[in-house]
Design a protein around this motif. Structure first.
Motif, PDB file in Angstrom:
ATOM      1  N   LEU A 125      92.472  91.439  -4.560  1.00  0.00           N
ATOM      2  CA  LEU A 125      92.166  92.740  -5.160  1.00  0.00           C
ATOM      3  C   LEU A 125      90.908  93.361  -4.569  1.00  0.00           C
ATOM      4  CD1 LEU A 125      93.096  92.076  -8.880  1.00  0.00           C
ATOM      5  CD2 LEU A 125      94.332  93.486  -7.230  1.00  0.00           C
ATOM      6  N   ARG A 126      89.903  92.545  -4.302  1.00  0.00           N
ATOM      7  CA  ARG A 126      88.662  93.052  -3.716  1.00  0.00           C
ATOM      8  C   ARG A 126      88.930  93.612  -2.312  1.00  0.00           C
ATOM      9  NH1 ARG A 126      85.595  89.164  -4.972  1.00  0.00           N
ATOM     10  NH2 ARG A 126      85.892  87.876  -3.141  1.00  0.00           N
ATOM     11  N   TRP A 127      89.638  92.847  -1.488  1.00  0.00           N
ATOM     12  CA  TRP A 127      89.953  93.306  -0.138  1.00  0.00           C
ATOM     13  C   TRP A 127      90.850  94.545  -0.193  1.00  0.00           C
ATOM     14  CZ3 TRP A 127      89.901  90.384   4.840  1.00  0.00           C
ATOM     15  CH2 TRP A 127      88.986  89.345   4.822  1.00  0.00           C
ATOM     16  N   HIS A 135      88.916  97.667  -0.891  1.00  0.00           N
ATOM     17  CA  HIS A 135      88.226  98.125   0.321  1.00  0.00           C
ATOM     18  C   HIS A 135      89.198  98.862   1.242  1.00  0.00           C
ATOM     19  CE1 HIS A 135      84.301  96.289  -0.319  1.00  0.00           C
ATOM     20  NE2 HIS A 135      84.923  95.199  -0.722  1.00  0.00           N
ATOM     21  N   TRP A 136      90.413  98.326   1.382  1.00  0.00           N
ATOM     22  CA  TRP A 136      91.411  98.948   2.240  1.00  0.00           C
ATOM     23  C   TRP A 136      91.799 100.330   1.705  1.00  0.00           C
ATOM     24  CZ3 TRP A 136      93.372  99.680   6.717  1.00  0.00           C
ATOM     25  CH2 TRP A 136      94.598 100.296   6.862  1.00  0.00           C
ATOM     26  N   ALA A 147      90.135 109.002  -4.665  1.00  0.00           N
ATOM     27  CA  ALA A 147      90.762 108.374  -3.504  1.00  0.00           C
ATOM     28  C   ALA A 147      90.586 106.867  -3.474  1.00  0.00           C
ATOM     29  CB  ALA A 147      90.198 108.977  -2.226  1.00  0.00           C
ATOM     30  N   ALA A 148      89.955 106.296  -4.474  1.00  0.00           N
ATOM     31  CA  ALA A 148      89.680 104.852  -4.452  1.00  0.00           C
ATOM     32  C   ALA A 148      90.158 104.175  -5.726  1.00  0.00           C
ATOM     33  CB  ALA A 148      88.192 104.611  -4.232  1.00  0.00           C
ATOM     34  N   MET A 149      91.391 104.460  -6.120  1.00  0.00           N
ATOM     35  CA  MET A 149      91.952 103.799  -7.303  1.00  0.00           C
ATOM     36  C   MET A 149      92.014 102.293  -7.061  1.00  0.00           C
ATOM     37  SD  MET A 149      95.676 104.329  -9.017  1.00  0.00           S
ATOM     38  CE  MET A 149      96.348 103.057 -10.075  1.00  0.00           C
ATOM     39  N   PRO A 150      91.458 101.509  -7.967  1.00  0.00           N
ATOM     40  CA  PRO A 150      91.526 100.059  -7.789  1.00  0.00           C
ATOM     41  C   PRO A 150      92.977  99.589  -7.831  1.00  0.00           C
ATOM     42  CG  PRO A 150      89.974 100.643  -9.528  1.00  0.00           C
ATOM     43  CD  PRO A 150      90.719 101.886  -9.164  1.00  0.00           C
TER      44      PRO A 150
END
Length: 151
Positions: free
Chosen positions: A75-77, A80-81, A117-120
């Motif tokens: 999830l962390r990587w 970032h992607w 633009a950065a939805m987890p």
């Protein structure tokens, strides 16, 4: 369905108040009959999805997936992607002008913070199963809803 609900909530939380939001699917097995699907035999409609999946595979999953030790690290990587893909990476799609999606979005005057633009990325395994089990397969009624008996 669970993912689309999460995306819709994310968009609404970031100020997108369009009266109608259409989720277009590719006739995949996960599609529900109530969703708008592109016409069979018109593969060009799925170009955006296909263009997204290829860089996901080539630039994220193939080089990094085996390095991830557990779901938390995945999830962390993945987060970032998602950020890189939507905020930093130039896109060559139609009318993208080699700009990242967030830049094009903002350039069109759309509201909302850049965090849109950065939805987890979520892990949907349990969410999807719970959502499915919570609905009556015959009627689609939510079995977990508390209805007040009529008096």
């Amino acid at each position: 369905l669970a993912f689309m609900i999460l995306v819709l909530q994310w968009l609404r939380a970031h100020g997108l108040e369009a009266p109608v939001i259409i989720f277009q699917t590719d006739w995949g097995q996960e599609s529900e009959s109530e969703l708008k699907r592109y016409p069979l035999g018109h593969e060009g409609y799925s170009g955006r999805v296909e263009r997204s999946q290829r860089p996901d595979d080539e630039a994220f999953y193939r080089p990094y997936l085996l390095r991830m030790r557990d779901p938390v690290e995945l999830l962390r990587w993945a987060h970032h992607w998602v950020y890189f893909y939507h905020v930093l990476r130039p896109h060559s799609g139609r009318r993208m002008e080699r700009k990242p999606p967030l830049t094009r979005w903002q350039g069109k005057g759309h509201p909302g913070a850049a965090t849109i633009a950065a939805m987890p990325p979520p892990l949907l395994d349990n969410i999807s199963a719970d959502l499915l089990l919570a609905c009556d397969p015959e009627t689609g009624n939510n079995l977990l809803a508390h209805y007040r008996p009529s008096l």
